[in-house]
Design a protein around this motif. Structure first.
Motif, short mmCIF file in Angstrom:
data_model
loop_
_atom_site.label_atom_id
_atom_site.label_comp_id
_atom_site.label_asym_id
_atom_site.label_seq_id
_atom_site.Cartn_x
_atom_site.Cartn_y
_atom_site.Cartn_z
N PHE A 284 0.81 -1.22 0.00
CA PHE A 284 0.00 0.00 0.00
C PHE A 284 0.84 1.27 0.00
O PHE A 284 0.74 2.09 -0.92
CB PHE A 284 -0.96 0.02 1.20
N TYR A 285 1.68 1.48 1.01
CA TYR A 285 2.37 2.76 1.15
C TYR A 285 3.31 3.06 -0.01
O TYR A 285 3.37 4.18 -0.50
CB TYR A 285 3.14 2.82 2.48
N ILE A 286 4.06 2.04 -0.48
CA ILE A 286 4.99 2.29 -1.60
C ILE A 286 4.24 2.74 -2.85
O ILE A 286 4.55 3.79 -3.42
CB ILE A 286 5.84 1.04 -1.88
N PRO A 287 3.23 1.97 -3.34
CA PRO A 287 2.52 2.45 -4.55
C PRO A 287 1.81 3.77 -4.32
O PRO A 287 1.75 4.61 -5.23
CB PRO A 287 1.54 1.32 -4.86
N TYR A 288 1.27 3.98 -3.11
CA TYR A 288 0.55 5.23 -2.83
C TYR A 288 1.49 6.43 -2.89
O TYR A 288 1.19 7.43 -3.53
CB TYR A 288 -0.11 5.13 -1.45
N VAL A 289 2.63 6.33 -2.23
CA VAL A 289 3.59 7.44 -2.20
C VAL A 289 4.23 7.66 -3.57
O VAL A 289 4.42 8.80 -4.00
CB VAL A 289 4.68 7.20 -1.12
N ILE A 290 4.55 6.56 -4.29
CA ILE A 290 5.10 6.70 -5.63
C ILE A 290 4.11 7.44 -6.53
O ILE A 290 4.49 8.29 -7.34
CB ILE A 290 5.44 5.32 -6.23
N GLY A 291 2.83 7.13 -6.38
CA GLY A 291 1.80 7.82 -7.16
C GLY A 291 1.76 9.31 -6.86
O GLY A 291 1.66 10.13 -7.77
N ILE A 292 1.88 9.67 -5.57
CA ILE A 292 1.88 11.08 -5.19
C ILE A 292 3.07 11.81 -5.79
O ILE A 292 2.94 12.91 -6.33
CB ILE A 292 1.91 11.21 -3.64
N VAL A 293 4.24 11.17 -5.71
CA VAL A 293 5.48 11.82 -6.18
C VAL A 293 5.52 11.96 -7.69
O VAL A 293 5.98 12.98 -8.23
CB VAL A 293 6.71 11.02 -5.68
N THR A 294 5.02 10.94 -8.40
CA THR A 294 5.14 10.94 -9.87
C THR A 294 3.97 11.61 -10.59
O THR A 294 4.09 11.95 -11.76
CB THR A 294 5.27 9.50 -10.40
N SER A 295 2.85 11.81 -9.89
CA SER A 295 1.67 12.36 -10.57
C SER A 295 1.92 13.74 -11.19
O SER A 295 1.43 13.99 -12.31
CB SER A 295 0.47 12.41 -9.63
N ILE A 297 4.62 14.86 -12.56
CA ILE A 297 5.40 14.64 -13.78
C ILE A 297 4.51 14.07 -14.87
O ILE A 297 4.51 14.53 -16.02
CB ILE A 297 6.58 13.69 -13.49
N ILE A 298 3.72 13.03 -14.51
CA ILE A 298 2.84 12.38 -15.48
C ILE A 298 1.79 13.36 -15.98
O ILE A 298 1.46 13.40 -17.17
CB ILE A 298 2.20 11.13 -14.86
N ASN A 299 1.26 14.17 -15.06
CA ASN A 299 0.25 15.15 -15.45
C ASN A 299 0.83 16.17 -16.42
O ASN A 299 0.18 16.53 -17.41
CB ASN A 299 -0.29 15.86 -14.20
N LYS A 300 2.04 16.61 -16.17
CA LYS A 300 2.67 17.64 -17.00
C LYS A 300 3.05 17.09 -18.37
O LYS A 300 2.87 17.76 -19.40
CB LYS A 300 3.92 18.17 -16.30
N VAL A 301 3.53 15.85 -18.43
CA VAL A 301 4.06 15.29 -19.68
C VAL A 301 2.97 14.61 -20.51
O VAL A 301 2.91 14.79 -21.73
CB VAL A 301 5.19 14.29 -19.37
N ILE A 336 -1.89 8.19 -8.77
CA ILE A 336 -1.47 9.08 -9.86
C ILE A 336 -2.67 9.87 -10.39
O ILE A 336 -2.62 11.08 -10.59
CB ILE A 336 -0.82 8.27 -11.00
N THR A 337 -3.79 9.16 -10.61
CA THR A 337 -4.99 9.79 -11.15
C THR A 337 -5.51 10.89 -10.22
O THR A 337 -5.88 11.97 -10.68
CB THR A 337 -6.10 8.73 -11.35
N ARG A 338 -5.50 10.61 -8.92
CA ARG A 338 -6.00 11.62 -7.98
C ARG A 338 -5.10 12.86 -7.99
O ARG A 338 -5.58 13.98 -7.88
CB ARG A 338 -6.08 11.07 -6.56
N GLY A 339 -3.79 12.65 -8.13
CA GLY A 339 -2.89 13.78 -8.23
C GLY A 339 -3.22 14.64 -9.45
O GLY A 339 -3.22 15.88 -9.37
N CYS A 340 -3.51 13.98 -10.58
CA CYS A 340 -3.87 14.71 -11.80
C CYS A 340 -5.21 15.43 -11.64
O CYS A 340 -5.36 16.58 -12.07
CB CYS A 340 -3.93 13.74 -12.99
N LEU A 341 -6.19 14.74 -11.04
CA LEU A 341 -7.51 15.35 -10.84
C LEU A 341 -7.42 16.54 -9.89
O LEU A 341 -8.05 17.58 -10.11
CB LEU A 341 -8.48 14.30 -10.29
N ASN A 342 -6.62 16.39 -8.84
CA ASN A 342 -6.46 17.48 -7.88
C ASN A 342 -5.83 18.70 -8.55
O ASN A 342 -6.24 19.84 -8.30
CB ASN A 342 -5.60 17.01 -6.71
#
Length: 445
Positions: A284-295, A297-301, A336-342
């Motif tokens: 849980f924590y690893i994928p969740y935090v990786i998603g927060i950190v990378t979102s 970048i993914i949103n911008k690119v 990742i998706t929530r980071g983009c939506l936010n």
């Protein structure tokens, strides 16, 4: 030299803003493992304030703007981290730490986002140091995975240092000016919501960690009473404060809040109940935090705040969560998706000229927090209904959500619980598609 120090400070502030909701949560949860009152209170106080603090600041009559709120948040977080260090020597100090870090977590992301947007508009935004950011995130990862019993004091020492570095940016806030009409007046509506939500979440969280059936009963009856009051208020009084926000935009904000709670609350409960607490970090924590950190970048690119892409990603991510072997990948995808939506919602609210410029993110996060809290209540009530349907007691639900080792029943419960809560979230998204795609309503109206 001054510019270099400022970029380091901005980086530290950005890291704290992104992690203050997650990291103290994880470490206070570690402290609560003994399930005593003194060990549970720091986590309960932190989480309750973090969740409800936005209602309090909008409910009281105050002249605080986003810049001054950011200062208060940084000072509170610094105090909270220092008391966390002292808690390693006298555990009662953890309670004070939870209080101040809870306030910081409630206000800092909102205030920092508002200040950043208006600084961009006024060409005042300073850069960040990417090397400092990368090194800091690596160090945080090392602390998280440290098996040492000293990881708590190391975390609070490190977080204190981050807060002190972030405080070096405060002198730049003197350039931040706010018109008098951007300030809000006293609102009994939000203050009332703060009190009610605070009591209910405090009862829910403490009942879970203390295995207290009576407090859980108070939570259930409290939610039913709140529902009745809200329905009566809507039907007969209709006195909710005017937000100048369309129903569709409000609904998307509620989805964003519900998604955040589904990810952070239910997904962690699912992993703990199905795989065991020892798998929480990896599954849980690893994928969740990786998603927060990378979102970002993914949103911008790739995503570029494209509304249809984001909701396509959201729909796909929710479908993944139905398949148990893909659950951790679903957490990563939805994080990742929530980071983009936010990010998209932040941009939309900041373009709403019918809202005071300083309070646009405040409005967005208030609506979002409402969705998060209501969905949290839905999660726990559906869990209660599932165990009741299986002729099990509430105590067994509380035991399952706090035990370290999963059982065959806890696994079966998590499968059913996941089916229900994920379906509810999916239905919310399908309703969005119905309103947006078939009604042709502009999201920004």
């Amino acid at each position: 030299m001054k510019k270099y120090v400022l970029t380091i400070g901005n980086s530290a502030l950005s890291i704290i803003s992104s992690t203050v909701i997650v990291l103290p949560f994880m470490f206070f949860l570690r402290i609560s493992a003994t399930h005593t009152v003194s060990s549970v209170l720091p986590f309960v106080i932190f989480y309750t304030l973090r969740t409800t603090g936005i209602f309090f600041i909008r409910g009281i009559k105050t002249s605080l703007n986003s810049a001054s709120l950011l200062k208060v948040s940084l000072y509170s977080g610094t105090l909270g981290s220092i008391f966390g260090i002292l808690g390693s020597f006298l555990p009662e100090f953890y309670i004070i730490s939870g209080f101040f870090l809870g306030l910081s977590a409630a206000w800092l992301p909102t205030a920092n986002t508002s200040v950043e947007f208006l600084n961009i508009k006024n060409n005042l935004l300073s850069g960040k140091n990417k090397y400092f950011t990368i090194i800091t995130l690596i160090l945080i990862g090392c602390i998280l995975f440290s098996p040492s019993k000293k990881s708590l004091i190391i975390f609070f020492l490190f977080y204190t240092l981050l807060y002190l570095i972030a405080n070096s940016t405060l002198f730049t806030l003197n350039q931040y000016t706010v018109d008098s009409h951007d300030l809000e007046i006293y609102s009994s509506h939000y203050l009332g919501l703060f009190v009610v939500f605070f009591v209910l979440i405090f009862s829910l969280r403490s009942s879970r960690l203390m295995n207290n059936i009576m407090q859980f009963d108070y939570f259930i009856w409290g939610v039913l009473l709140l529902t009745i009051i809200l329905i009566v208020s809507k039907l007969f009084f209709n006195n909710a404060p005017q937000r100048n926000v369309s129903n569709l935009l409000s609904y998307i904000s509620v989805i964003n809040g519900a998604l955040g709670n589904y990810l952070f609350l239910f997904s962690s409960l699912y992993v703990a109940g199905y795989y065991g607490h020892h798998d929480l970090f990896t599954r849980f924590y690893i994928p969740y935090v990786i998603g927060i950190v990378t979102s970002p970048i993914i949103n911008k690119v790739l995503v570029k705040n494209n509304h249809q892409k984001i909701f396509g990603m959201l729909f796909f991510g929710i479908i993944i969560m139905f398949f148990r072997p893909l659950f951790s990948w679903g957490v990563l995808w939805l994080s990742i998706t929530r980071g983009c939506l936010n990010s998209e919602l932040n941009n939309i609210y900041m373009r709403k000229n019918n809202l005071p410029s300083d309070k646009r993110i405040w409005v967005k996060n208030t609506i979002q927090s409402t969705g998060s809290i209501i969905y949290q209540f839905i999660i726990m009530i559906t869990g209660f209904l599932i165990v009741s349907d299986n002729n099990k007691s509430v105590k067994e639900l509380l035991d399952i959500t706090s035990q370290g080792i999963p059982s065959s029943y806890s696994r079966a419960l998590m499968v059913d619980w996941n089916l229900v809560t994920t379906t509810i979230l999916l239905v919310m998204v399908i309703f969005y598609y119905f309103f947006y795609l078939f009604s042709h309503i502009n999201i920004e109206n």
